[in-house]
Design a protein around this motif. Structure first.
Motif, mmCIF file in Angstrom:
data_model
loop_
_atom_site.group_PDB
_atom_site.id
_atom_site.type_symbol
_atom_site.label_atom_id
_atom_site.label_comp_id
_atom_site.label_asym_id
_atom_site.label_seq_id
_atom_site.Cartn_x
_atom_site.Cartn_y
_atom_site.Cartn_z
ATOM 1 N N PRO A 236 0.805 -1.229 0.000
ATOM 2 C CA PRO A 236 0.000 0.000 0.000
ATOM 3 C C PRO A 236 0.834 1.274 0.000
ATOM 4 O O PRO A 236 0.467 2.260 -0.652
ATOM 5 C CB PRO A 236 -0.832 -0.117 1.278
ATOM 6 C CG PRO A 236 -0.852 -1.576 1.592
ATOM 7 C CD PRO A 236 0.474 -2.100 1.139
ATOM 8 N N ASP A 237 1.944 1.286 0.727
ATOM 9 C CA ASP A 237 2.762 2.496 0.807
ATOM 10 C C ASP A 237 3.388 2.840 -0.545
ATOM 11 O O ASP A 237 3.513 4.013 -0.909
ATOM 12 C CB ASP A 237 3.858 2.331 1.863
ATOM 13 C CG ASP A 237 3.285 2.236 3.269
ATOM 14 O OD1 ASP A 237 2.202 2.805 3.500
ATOM 15 O OD2 ASP A 237 3.922 1.595 4.124
ATOM 16 N N LYS A 238 3.775 1.825 -1.293
ATOM 17 C CA LYS A 238 4.366 2.075 -2.607
ATOM 18 C C LYS A 238 3.313 2.579 -3.595
ATOM 19 O O LYS A 238 3.586 3.478 -4.397
ATOM 20 C CB LYS A 238 5.057 0.812 -3.128
ATOM 21 C CG LYS A 238 6.341 0.467 -2.365
ATOM 22 C CD LYS A 238 7.032 -0.749 -2.953
ATOM 23 C CE LYS A 238 8.325 -1.047 -2.209
ATOM 24 N NZ LYS A 238 9.028 -2.233 -2.759
ATOM 25 N N PHE A 239 2.114 2.000 -3.524
ATOM 26 C CA PHE A 239 1.036 2.514 -4.369
ATOM 27 C C PHE A 239 0.775 3.980 -4.067
ATOM 28 O O PHE A 239 0.635 4.807 -4.972
ATOM 29 C CB PHE A 239 -0.245 1.712 -4.145
ATOM 30 C CG PHE A 239 -0.400 0.539 -5.079
ATOM 31 C CD1 PHE A 239 -0.947 0.715 -6.336
ATOM 32 C CD2 PHE A 239 0.005 -0.728 -4.700
ATOM 33 C CE1 PHE A 239 -1.108 -0.367 -7.195
ATOM 34 C CE2 PHE A 239 -0.150 -1.808 -5.551
ATOM 35 C CZ PHE A 239 -0.705 -1.637 -6.807
ATOM 36 N N ALA A 240 0.696 4.312 -2.786
ATOM 37 C CA ALA A 240 0.411 5.692 -2.393
ATOM 38 C C ALA A 240 1.511 6.627 -2.861
ATOM 39 O O ALA A 240 1.244 7.744 -3.321
ATOM 40 C CB ALA A 240 0.255 5.781 -0.875
ATOM 41 N N ALA A 241 2.778 6.186 -2.763
ATOM 42 C CA ALA A 241 3.899 7.025 -3.177
ATOM 43 C C ALA A 241 3.860 7.295 -4.676
ATOM 44 O O ALA A 241 4.041 8.432 -5.123
ATOM 45 C CB ALA A 241 5.219 6.359 -2.786
ATOM 46 N N LEU A 242 3.624 6.240 -5.467
ATOM 47 C CA LEU A 242 3.596 6.420 -6.922
ATOM 48 C C LEU A 242 2.445 7.334 -7.332
ATOM 49 O O LEU A 242 2.620 8.267 -8.122
ATOM 50 C CB LEU A 242 3.487 5.054 -7.597
ATOM 51 C CG LEU A 242 3.612 5.022 -9.126
ATOM 52 C CD1 LEU A 242 4.186 3.666 -9.591
ATOM 53 C CD2 LEU A 242 2.273 5.245 -9.833
ATOM 54 N N LEU A 243 1.264 7.084 -6.795
ATOM 55 C CA LEU A 243 0.090 7.855 -7.190
ATOM 56 C C LEU A 243 0.173 9.310 -6.747
ATOM 57 O O LEU A 243 -0.188 10.222 -7.502
ATOM 58 C CB LEU A 243 -1.167 7.203 -6.618
ATOM 59 C CG LEU A 243 -1.562 5.875 -7.279
ATOM 60 C CD1 LEU A 243 -2.569 5.137 -6.406
ATOM 61 C CD2 LEU A 243 -2.122 6.102 -8.665
#
Length: 346
Positions: A236-243
């Protein structure tokens, strides 16, 4: 970028004699990827990448050469086609269309950090913004119709559970059109092995030969499915960072937020089918690389277990990516094994 067409030193010397790039001193095949033949070539005047196109014809390639030239002028870090002495960016080598490019510094990362995901989100938005007024004549050749054709071709070799999962996902995707989503030029294959970093900073985007005009959200989903998942599990943290990084340059529209979960599923399905096809019908080559289809099967199942849409506020994005119930069992070695690992029937 496996080597399907071997090239010897004499052939390389003759090829380079039509350029003003010095004499060849060294060369080696590039092992990554699966579509074209690529070589690193060193000359007395620099380092280059030679690509022999295995599927695209000389008539197919000019739009891609033009796109990379345009991106270079827009300060997008990507390879630039290098013209020969007659200003031709394409030549023939061993009966294949071939092109030379400047070799970008850096290396791909195998385990992206949150900082890497932020950078790829930012550069993907820059790519999309830089081509908003650019007319690219190539449509997506691997949309739902392609998925259906591949499924029809390979379905008999799959186990019943996989056939049922693919068939149901195709049904759902056909019921949800993407025609009204913002469209433009998309990379369509921005995986980790197509991005270079130097000292933690993004230095190059590679392999634009899957580029096409389609929904921009599809490009984000394809990219996020590779960059933001750890060993097949959603981070989830990587998704949030990319988006969040992407939206600093191009905020998503409400319809894109609503369609995000389905687009993640569409992207996972497309690459699961592609890898199954490569595994069941491998191409001969001197250096080849087979990629595991199971990664995208697992990812598709996780995405199908989620019903959330992106919240308007980035701070709440991670809640949209809670993995579905883990259906893995642990082996004695500590590795995970899926009860439904039945991709290809015996």
């Amino acid at each position: 970028m496996s080597v399907y067409t071997p090239v010897n030193s004499l052939q390389l010397e003759q090829f380079f004699s039509t350029y003003s790039l010095g004499k060849v001193t060294d060369f080696e095949g590039i092992r990554d990827g699966i579509e074209n033949t690529n070589y690193f070539v060193t000359t007395t005047r620099g380092r280059f990448v030679l690509t022999l196109f295995e599927s695209l014809t000389a008539d197919d390639l000019p739009p891609f050469m033009d796109l990379m030239t345009h991106l270079g002028k827009s300060e997008i870090a990507c390879p630039r086609p290098l013209p020969d002495r007659q200003a031709n960016p394409l030549r023939i080598l061993i009966d294949k269309p071939a092109a030379l490019f400047n070799r970008l510094a850096g290396a791909a990362v195998t385990s992206p950090s949150i900082a890497h995901c932020r950078q790829i989100g930012l550069h993907l938005a820059r790519l999309h913004n830089s081509t908003q007024a650019y007319v690219f004549p190539i449509k997506n050749s691997r949309g739902l119709d392609w998925c259906q054709r591949v499924f029809t071709e390979i379905g008999p070799a799959l186990c019943p559970a996989d056939r049922a999962l693919i068939g149901d996902e195709l049904r759902v995707q056909r019921q949800n059109s993407t025609n009204l989503l913002p469209r433009g030029v998309i990379h369509a294959d921005l995986f980790r092995d197509n991005v270079l970093f130097v000292d933690g900073r993004l230095s190059g985007l590679l392999d634009f030969y899957s580029a096409c005009t389609d929904a921009l959200l599809l490009d984000i989903a394809i990219t996020a499915n590779d960059w933001c998942c750890d060993n097949g599990a959603v981070n989830p943290d990587k998704f949030a960072a990319l988006l969040s990084a992407y939206e600093t340059l191009r905020p998503l529209e409400p319809m894109e937020r609503q369609r995000w979960p389905l687009m993640l599923r569409a992207a996972a399905l497309r690459f699961w089918l592609s890898r199954l096809q490569h595994r069941l019908h491998p191409r001969p080559g001197e250096i080849t690389q087979q990629k595991d289809p199971l990664v995208f099967r697992e990812l598709l199942e996780q995405h199908r277990g989620q019903a959330s849409v992106i919240s308007p506020r980035p701070a709440t994005w991670p809640s949209c990516f809670r993995p579905a119930a883990d259906n893995r069992r642990r082996t004695d070695s500590g590795d995970s094994e899926y009860d439904t690992d039945c991709t290809v029937s015996s």
